[in-house]
Design an enzyme around this catalytic site. Structure first.
Site, short mmCIF file in Angstrom:
data_model
loop_
_atom_site.label_atom_id
_atom_site.label_comp_id
_atom_site.label_asym_id
_atom_site.label_seq_id
_atom_site.Cartn_x
_atom_site.Cartn_y
_atom_site.Cartn_z
N ARG A 26 0.86 -1.19 0.00
CA ARG A 26 0.00 0.00 0.00
C ARG A 26 0.90 1.24 0.00
O ARG A 26 1.73 1.40 0.90
CB ARG A 26 -0.88 -0.03 1.26
N HIS B 24 -2.59 11.02 1.24
CA HIS B 24 -1.98 10.75 2.55
C HIS B 24 -1.27 12.06 2.96
O HIS B 24 -0.05 12.11 3.07
CB HIS B 24 -1.02 9.56 2.45
N GLU C 1 -6.64 8.48 7.00
CA GLU C 1 -6.80 9.14 8.30
C GLU C 1 -7.21 10.61 8.17
O GLU C 1 -6.46 11.51 8.58
CB GLU C 1 -5.51 9.00 9.11
N ASN D 267 -7.03 1.66 10.58
CA ASN D 267 -5.65 1.85 11.05
C ASN D 267 -5.71 1.86 12.57
O ASN D 267 -6.49 2.62 13.15
CB ASN D 267 -5.09 3.21 10.58
N TYR E 16 -3.42 1.68 16.33
CA TYR E 16 -2.15 1.67 17.07
C TYR E 16 -2.35 1.46 18.57
O TYR E 16 -1.66 0.68 19.19
CB TYR E 16 -1.37 2.97 16.82
N GLU F 80 -3.21 -0.15 8.43
CA GLU F 80 -1.98 0.23 9.14
C GLU F 80 -2.03 -0.37 10.54
O GLU F 80 -3.06 -0.31 11.21
CB GLU F 80 -1.86 1.75 9.33
O1 IFM Z 1 3.40 7.42 10.07
C1 IFM Z 1 2.02 7.49 10.34
C2 IFM Z 1 1.23 7.34 9.06
O2 IFM Z 1 1.59 8.28 8.11
C3 IFM Z 1 -0.24 7.51 9.36
N1 IFM Z 1 -0.67 6.67 10.44
C4 IFM Z 1 0.13 6.63 11.64
C5 IFM Z 1 1.59 6.41 11.29
C6 IFM Z 1 2.43 6.38 12.60
O3 IFM Z 1 2.30 7.57 13.29
#
Ligand code: IFM
Length: 475
Positions: free
Chosen positions: A81, A125, A170, A299, A301, A376
């Site tokens: 991607r 992006h 995002e 995405n 985290y 992500e």
């Molecule tokens: O690096 C970023 C990415 O560009 C978008 N999502 C989170 C990642 C980590 O912060």
């Protein structure tokens, strides 16, 4: 007792990929007619990024893309991607395309296809052409119309060979970090403008989706990648639950509402009424935004832990989105953010795979029948080569194992997750943090730009080849 085979194997067609974005890796910012994006301007503004670092060279992927594709193939990745740099393709953000810019992506796609790797394109992006920001940026409606034109150009050029498309990455960050807290480009700190930006990003997604459909084969898949938050209240106290509702609306409902259901949540409109009257939402906009999608990109985290704010408390909030005196949460003055307990990555983000499972199951319920991709997921660590030049990153392997196990569990629980893109293929420019945070599975020596797969890249490649998670020491 050993786990039964079916609970550790992934479906045979599962896409094992890695992700990057243009400004974070390409460099070559002045080549082929490319003009500055908002991130060029922002990173060149003193004090905006750590150490004043910029994406001028980044990891020079523009010149080394063949080497990078060869590396992906060697690792065993099945999908990649990447994002298109809007100012490389349409330098002023309007008018005809620059063929040299499109040719770069044509060559990249050719290289991927001949290596047996499925390309997945993200159109936006975060690198808005500076000229569009000079005309007002995302708070202006025209930017959404310009995006649709750009989407059509790229769809026409690559739609015959690229099956997987993502309109925006995002949009929360574009709207609320770009125009609210100002820690991202263009660095504006205007709460009302951040909500206008969110609406016009939604509109861009809808118009862009229609534009892509008008020029691409029907078999292609169109999605959006949202950093949908897992928002948890510190307690079941009604005030804490209300705080969680507000943040859920501002993180999730503001995009999922119109995109998936054709409405902004009433609770969002109520929570933001002191900031905006939403009068820029024109008749027909919600219909335009609410396009049928082929998939949803998530995405993930770390989860977000909130409570009602102590009215006496002052000072910056630990919401994990960089430090700024300005909040990225318009209208949420009554909310406090807390650090989720547990081990953290180098970003200070708590590691919690249960959040990924929760997120997947939520959208399985909220968007039944819509295939999901984890577009992500990954972690930053302070990786360093050992004296032999090898890079061992057992923490990242444990992180990936935990999160991929959560994905597998969600599939067992009935979710239709079709693929996973590790963030990121290689170390790169981590926005306001510069090059200090390494998210890559491949280590990049920033002095020589040499690439070295970390042990996590080898582990992940083995998972991609076998369709199962290789064992991890201590897990
Ligand atoms: O690096 C970023 C990415 O560009 C978008 N999502 C989170 C990642 C980590 O912060």
């Amino acid at each position: 007792m050993p786990e039964p085979e079916s609970s550790v194997s992934f479906p045979p067609a599962f896409l094992w990929g890695a992700a990057t974005s243009a400004y974070q890796i390409e460099g070559a910012v002045r080549e082929g007619g490319r003009t500055p994006s908002i991130w060029d301007t922002f990173s060149h503004t003193p004090g905006k990024t750590a150490g004043g670092e910029t994406g001028d060279i980044a990891v020079d992927h523009y010149h080394r893309f063949r080497e990078d594709v060869a590396l992906m193939a060697e690792l065993g990745l099945k999908a990649y991607r990447f994002s298109i740099s809007w100012p490389r393709v349409q330098p002023t953000g309007r008018g005809p395309a620059v063929q040299v810019g499109l040719d770069f992506y044509r060559r990249l796609v050719d290289e991927l296809l001949s290596a047996g790797i499925k390309p997945a394109i993200t159109l936006y992006h975060w690198d808005l052409p500076q000229e569009l920001e000079d005309a007002g940026g995302w708070p202006e409606r025209d930017t959404a119309l310009r995006f649709a034109e750009y989407a059509q150009i790229v769809g026409e050029a690559l739609g015959d060979r690229v099956e997987h498309w993502i309109t925006l990455n995002e949009p929360w960050c574009s709207a609320f970090l770009g125009y609210g807290s100002g820690v991202h480009a263009p660095g504006r700190t205007e709460p009302a403008a951040s909500l206008r930006a969110a609406h016009h990003l939604n509109l861009a997604h809808g118009l862009g989706t229609s534009a892509l459909r008008s020029v691409m084969p029907a078999r292609n898949s169109i999605a959006v990648s949202l950093n949908s938050s897992v928002v948890r209240p510190v307690s079941q106290d009604p005030a804490d639950l209300a705080a969680a509702r507000t943040i859920d609306d501002l993180a999730n409902g503001v995009f999922h509402g119109p995109m998936l259901h054709g409405v902004y949540p009433q609770t969002l409109l109520a929570a933001t009424k002191s900031v905006t009257d939403w009068s820029y939402v024109q008749d027909g906009d919600l219909r335009a935004i609410h396009q049928p999608l082929d998939a949803l990109g998530l995405n993930y985290y770390t989860p977000t832990l909130v409570s009602a704010a102590d009215p006496e408390a002052k000072g910056p909030r630990a919401d994990g989105h960089g430090s700024s005196a300005h909040s990225p949460w318009p209208g949420a003055d009554n909310v406090a953010f807390h650090q989720t307990p547990g081990e953290r990555t180098e970003m200070g983000w708590t590691i919690d795979p249960s959040g990924l499972h929760e997120l997947i199951m939520r959208y399985t319920r909220e968007a039944p029948g819509l295939p999901l991709y984890i577009t992500e997921n990954g972690a930053a660590y302070d990786d360093k080569p050992d004296p032999d030049g090898r890079v061992h990153d057992p923490e990242r392997i444990a992180y990936l194992h935990g999160h991929l196990s959560a994905v597998r569990q969600a599939i067992t629980d009935g979710a239709d997750v079709r693929g996973y893109y590790l963030w990121s293929l290689m170390d790169n420019f981590e926005w306001a943090y510069g090059y200090g945070k390494r998210f890559g599975a491949v280590y990049v020596d920033y002095a020589t730009l040499e690439r070295t797969p970390k042990s996590s890249a080898l582990w992940y490649g083995e998972a991609a080849r076998s369709g199962t998670l290789p064992p991890v020491e201590g897990v």
